[in-house]
Motif scaffolding. Structure first.
Motif, PDB file in Angstrom:
ATOM      1  N   LYS A  30      42.334  15.043 -61.864  1.00  0.00           N
ATOM      2  CA  LYS A  30      42.464  16.455 -61.498  1.00  0.00           C
ATOM      3  C   LYS A  30      43.339  17.238 -62.475  1.00  0.00           C
ATOM      4  O   LYS A  30      44.089  18.149 -62.098  1.00  0.00           O
ATOM      5  N   ARG A  31      43.236  16.883 -63.748  1.00  0.00           N
ATOM      6  CA  ARG A  31      43.920  17.640 -64.806  1.00  0.00           C
ATOM      7  C   ARG A  31      42.888  18.407 -65.619  1.00  0.00           C
ATOM      8  O   ARG A  31      41.736  18.007 -65.720  1.00  0.00           O
ATOM      9  N   HIS A  32      43.336  19.507 -66.202  1.00  0.00           N
ATOM     10  CA  HIS A  32      42.435  20.311 -67.026  1.00  0.00           C
ATOM     11  C   HIS A  32      42.302  19.668 -68.403  1.00  0.00           C
ATOM     12  O   HIS A  32      43.311  19.429 -69.079  1.00  0.00           O
ATOM     13  N   PRO A  33      41.083  19.405 -68.849  1.00  0.00           N
ATOM     14  CA  PRO A  33      40.910  18.817 -70.190  1.00  0.00           C
ATOM     15  C   PRO A  33      41.298  19.807 -71.277  1.00  0.00           C
ATOM     16  O   PRO A  33      41.180  21.020 -71.098  1.00  0.00           O
ATOM     17  N   ASN A  34      41.780  19.281 -72.368  1.00  0.00           N
ATOM     18  CA  ASN A  34      42.158  20.101 -73.516  1.00  0.00           C
ATOM     19  C   ASN A  34      40.879  20.522 -74.249  1.00  0.00           C
ATOM     20  O   ASN A  34      40.174  19.699 -74.823  1.00  0.00           O
ATOM     21  N   HIS A  35      40.584  21.819 -74.240  1.00  0.00           N
ATOM     22  CA  HIS A  35      39.350  22.309 -74.851  1.00  0.00           C
ATOM     23  C   HIS A  35      39.346  22.079 -76.360  1.00  0.00           C
ATOM     24  O   HIS A  35      38.281  21.823 -76.945  1.00  0.00           O
ATOM     25  N   GLY A  36      40.509  22.191 -76.977  1.00  0.00           N
ATOM     26  CA  GLY A  36      40.586  21.967 -78.413  1.00  0.00           C
ATOM     27  C   GLY A  36      40.218  20.550 -78.789  1.00  0.00           C
ATOM     28  O   GLY A  36      39.451  20.313 -79.730  1.00  0.00           O
ATOM     29  N   LEU A  37      40.771  19.577 -78.052  1.00  0.00           N
ATOM     30  CA  LEU A  37      40.469  18.169 -78.327  1.00  0.00           C
ATOM     31  C   LEU A  37      39.001  17.873 -78.069  1.00  0.00           C
ATOM     32  O   LEU A  37      38.345  17.176 -78.862  1.00  0.00           O
ATOM     33  N   MET A  38      38.459  18.404 -76.984  1.00  0.00           N
ATOM     34  CA  MET A  38      37.043  18.200 -76.696  1.00  0.00           C
ATOM     35  C   MET A  38      36.175  18.813 -77.794  1.00  0.00           C
ATOM     36  O   MET A  38      35.162  18.232 -78.208  1.00  0.00           O
ATOM     37  N   GLY A  39      36.577  19.977 -78.287  1.00  0.00           N
ATOM     38  CA  GLY A  39      35.815  20.619 -79.353  1.00  0.00           C
ATOM     39  C   GLY A  39      35.819  19.789 -80.628  1.00  0.00           C
ATOM     40  O   GLY A  39      34.794  19.682 -81.310  1.00  0.00           O
TER      41      GLY A  39
END
Length: 268
Positions: A30-39
């Motif tokens: 239930k944590r927000h994923p890091n969009h930068g890392l996913m990108g």
């Protein structure tokens, strides 16, 4: 000696796997994923995917439109669009579907595509028409998958106990908004592809294209009616889901059915 395309394929699968595992663990906790890392992870995977695919499709004799290359192209484009949609809507969780789809498409394209399954050399206009059609197909396939998920999500939300996978999905409203985003872009791409085809392909109805054309035009009317109904009459929910599934069934019947028969059965 290990070939360079194999190295690219393995590295792409590694990037896809790392992105999938990171996203899954973040959502489970239930944590927000890091969009930068996913990108970064998915961007790297998609670049390597594109390098493998370009080597399989672009040949000295022309563009190789083998059915497995098309699967690889479609799956990679779907993941790219999923990542882009995630940049402005809270739907990052949907990449849990897009990542394995892209990975399977990459494996099929690399391992099963046939180098001798080449179309005759086409003009630039014809190749653009084909790529536009494939792009429209990929976007509308995404919309269809969203519609199926919405149907299950709506059914599960009406129950007192929701299954785990439903909790991983984005909010229902965000999912429905994304459905119409996908339908709008897909409809636009399909419109451009059909218009481009009529002006660039000679004897449009004589090159094993009559059935594709008819089914594509019918599906175009279905999608157009749905979009008009949504924005003018407020259509949504089950009606939108039904129209989306019918439209894609017609599109797939013309494209995939004829491709399979001509290439896999008749060997053309």
């Amino acid at each position: 000696m290990i070939s360079l395309p194999l190295v690219y394929t393995l590295l792409a699968l590694l990037a896809y796997s790392a992105a999938f595992w990171y996203l899954f663990m973040q959502l489970m906790s239930k944590r927000h994923p890091n969009h930068g890392l996913m990108g970064i992870l998915l961007g790297l995977g998609l670049i390597l995917h594109a390098l493998v695919l370009s080597g399989d499709m672009l040949t000295p004799l022309g563009v190789n439109y083998d059915v497995f290359n098309l699967m690889s192209f479609t799956s990679g484009l779907m993941l790219l669009l999923s990542l882009l949609f995630s940049s402005y809507r809270p739907v990052m969780a949907l990449n849990l579907i897009g990542i394995p789809v892209a990975a399977v498409g990459l494996i099929l394209g690399f391992g099963l595509s046939q180098p001798n399954q080449l179309m005759t050399q086409n003009s630039l206009g014809v190749d653009i028409h084909i790529l536009l059609s494939l792009s429209a197909y990929a976007i509308l396939l995404m919309a269809t998958l969203h519609a199926v998920l919405l149907w299950f999500q709506d059914r599960e939300l009406k129950k007192k106990q929701k299954r785990l996978w439903v909790n991983l999905l984005p909010p229902f409203q965000a999912m429905e908004s994304l459905l119409f985003d996908s339908l709008g872009i897909g409809f636009l791409m399909l419109t451009i592809a059909l218009g481009f085809g009529f002006f660039t392909i000679d004897n449009f109805f004589a090159q094993h294209l009559a059935h594709k054309t008819v089914f594509s035009i019918i599906s175009w009317f279905v999608y157009g009616a749905l979009l008009i109904g949504h924005y003018k009459l407020g259509w949504r929910g089950q009606k939108a889901i039904r129209f989306t599934l019918i439209g894609f069934f017609l599109l797939a019947l013309g494209f995939i059915g004829s491709k399979f028969v001509l290439e896999m059965i008749l060997g053309r």
